[in-house]
Every structure is written in C-alpha cells, then in structure tokens.
Design a protein around this motif. Structure first.
Motif, PDB file in Angstrom:
ATOM      1  N   ALA A 160      -1.255   1.849  -0.053  1.00 30.98           N
ATOM      2  CA  ALA A 160      -1.059   0.411   0.127  1.00 30.98           C
ATOM      3  C   ALA A 160      -0.133  -0.156  -0.936  1.00 30.98           C
ATOM      4  N   THR A 178      -1.574  -4.049   8.429  1.00 28.27           N
ATOM      5  CA  THR A 178      -2.908  -4.647   8.360  1.00 28.27           C
ATOM      6  C   THR A 178      -3.648  -4.523   9.691  1.00 28.27           C
ATOM      7  N   ASN A 224      -1.867  -5.053  -0.906  1.00 24.96           N
ATOM      8  CA  ASN A 224      -2.494  -3.742  -1.108  1.00 24.96           C
ATOM      9  C   ASN A 224      -3.986  -3.717  -0.815  1.00 24.96           C
ATOM     10  N   THR A 225      -4.441  -4.608   0.066  1.00 27.11           N
ATOM     11  CA  THR A 225      -5.853  -4.615   0.437  1.00 27.11           C
ATOM     12  C   THR A 225      -5.991  -4.394   1.941  1.00 27.11           C
ATOM     13  N   LYS A 226      -7.202  -4.095   2.367  1.00 31.24           N
ATOM     14  CA  LYS A 226      -7.440  -3.831   3.790  1.00 31.24           C
ATOM     15  C   LYS A 226      -7.069  -5.032   4.661  1.00 31.24           C
ATOM     16  N   LEU A 251      -2.058  -5.519   4.115  1.00 35.69           N
ATOM     17  CA  LEU A 251      -1.597  -4.179   3.761  1.00 35.69           C
ATOM     18  C   LEU A 251      -0.154  -3.935   4.209  1.00 35.69           C
ATOM     19  N   VAL A 259      -5.073  -0.878  10.488  1.00 34.88           N
ATOM     20  CA  VAL A 259      -5.989  -0.164   9.579  1.00 34.88           C
ATOM     21  C   VAL A 259      -7.196   0.403  10.313  1.00 34.88           C
ATOM     22  N   CYS A 309       3.353  -1.347   3.541  1.00 35.74           N
ATOM     23  CA  CYS A 309       3.829  -0.091   2.972  1.00 35.74           C
ATOM     24  C   CYS A 309       5.313   0.057   3.295  1.00 35.74           C
ATOM     25  N   LEU A 330      -5.105   2.944   2.629  1.00 39.94           N
ATOM     26  CA  LEU A 330      -5.359   2.224   1.389  1.00 39.94           C
ATOM     27  C   LEU A 330      -4.832   2.991   0.172  1.00 39.94           C
TER      28      LEU A 330
END
Length: 138
Positions: free
Chosen positions: A50, A33, A16-18, A21, A36, A23, A47
């Motif tokens: 995410a 990822t 769940n981070t840049k 990532l 992004v 989904c 985000l």
C-alpha cells in the motif's frame, strides 16, 4: 472518464490503509480500495504494498490478462518522479520480461496435467500387474 492526476510518491504514500489504498505499477497510480475485498490473494498482500511501487510484486505473481484489465479500470493517474524518489528496479541482464500476451502461458499447465494423468495410468497398470502376479503365486 475523469482526467488522470499526476501524483508524487509522497501523494501515493498517504493512501496506505484498507479504506484508502493506492499503489504504483509501471509508473501508473491505481486506487485499489474497491478491489481489496475481492483480491484472490487476500487483503494482506495488497496492504503490504500500500502506498508504494508495487510493480515487482505485481509482475512476480504473473497476473492474468483479466487481472490487468481490472487494474486498468482502477487507474487514477501517473507517477511524477522527483529527485530522491526510489528508482524502479531494472531487470537483471538476461532476464526476460513477462509478455503482455504470451501464447505459451498455458503450455506448462496442460503439459503438467498430462504428465500427472499419464503417471496415474502407469501407476494403476503397475498396481494391477502386481495384483495379478500375487494372485498367481497364491
């Protein structure tokens, strides 16, 4: 192509981070990822969803066929639903699901463009008419 993984919501939620990532869209898991920085809507939109089920957000925007093709290249697995996991939202009765290939998708855009152009021509004609009337009175 590598074999698809079977991931749980808990597995997806950890990404769940840049810089990492994932989904879920229609019970498929995507590693977005790499996308992004390229996303036309900006990284904030991605985000916000995410590590979650992003189906509703993805469909609400009405992504193009090109976006859907790009998404397929980012597929890493399928979602394994466990008891207690959030259920996918079901459409309201009478709601129309977006079609994968909608031939009328550009109809509104072209029609709206035509209305704007015709409106501009009518406004220009009215302006010219009023200028001639004003010149005739002077």
């Amino acid at each position: 192509m590598a074999a698809l993984q079977e991931l749980t919501y808990q597995d997806v939620a950890e990404h769940n981070t840049k810089k990492d990532l994932y989904c879920v869209i229609h019970d498929k898991v995507y590693d977005i990822t790499k996308f992004v920085d390229e996303h036309p809507g900006g990284e904030e939109v991605l985000l916000d969803v995410a590590g979650q089920d992003s189906t509703e957000a993805f469909e609400d925007v009405g992504h193009s066929d090109e976006a859907r093709e790009t998404l397929e290249q980012l597929l890493v697995g399928t979602l394994k639903r466990n008891p207690g996991d959030p259920k996918p939202k079901t459409p309201l009765p009478g709601a129309v699901a977006p079609a994968a290939n909608n031939a009328n998708a550009t109809g509104l855009g072209v029609g709206l463009y035509a209305v704007v152009v015709l409106g501009g021509l009518v406004a220009y004609g009215a302006y010219q008419y009023l200028q001639q009337q004003q010149a005739a009175q002077a």
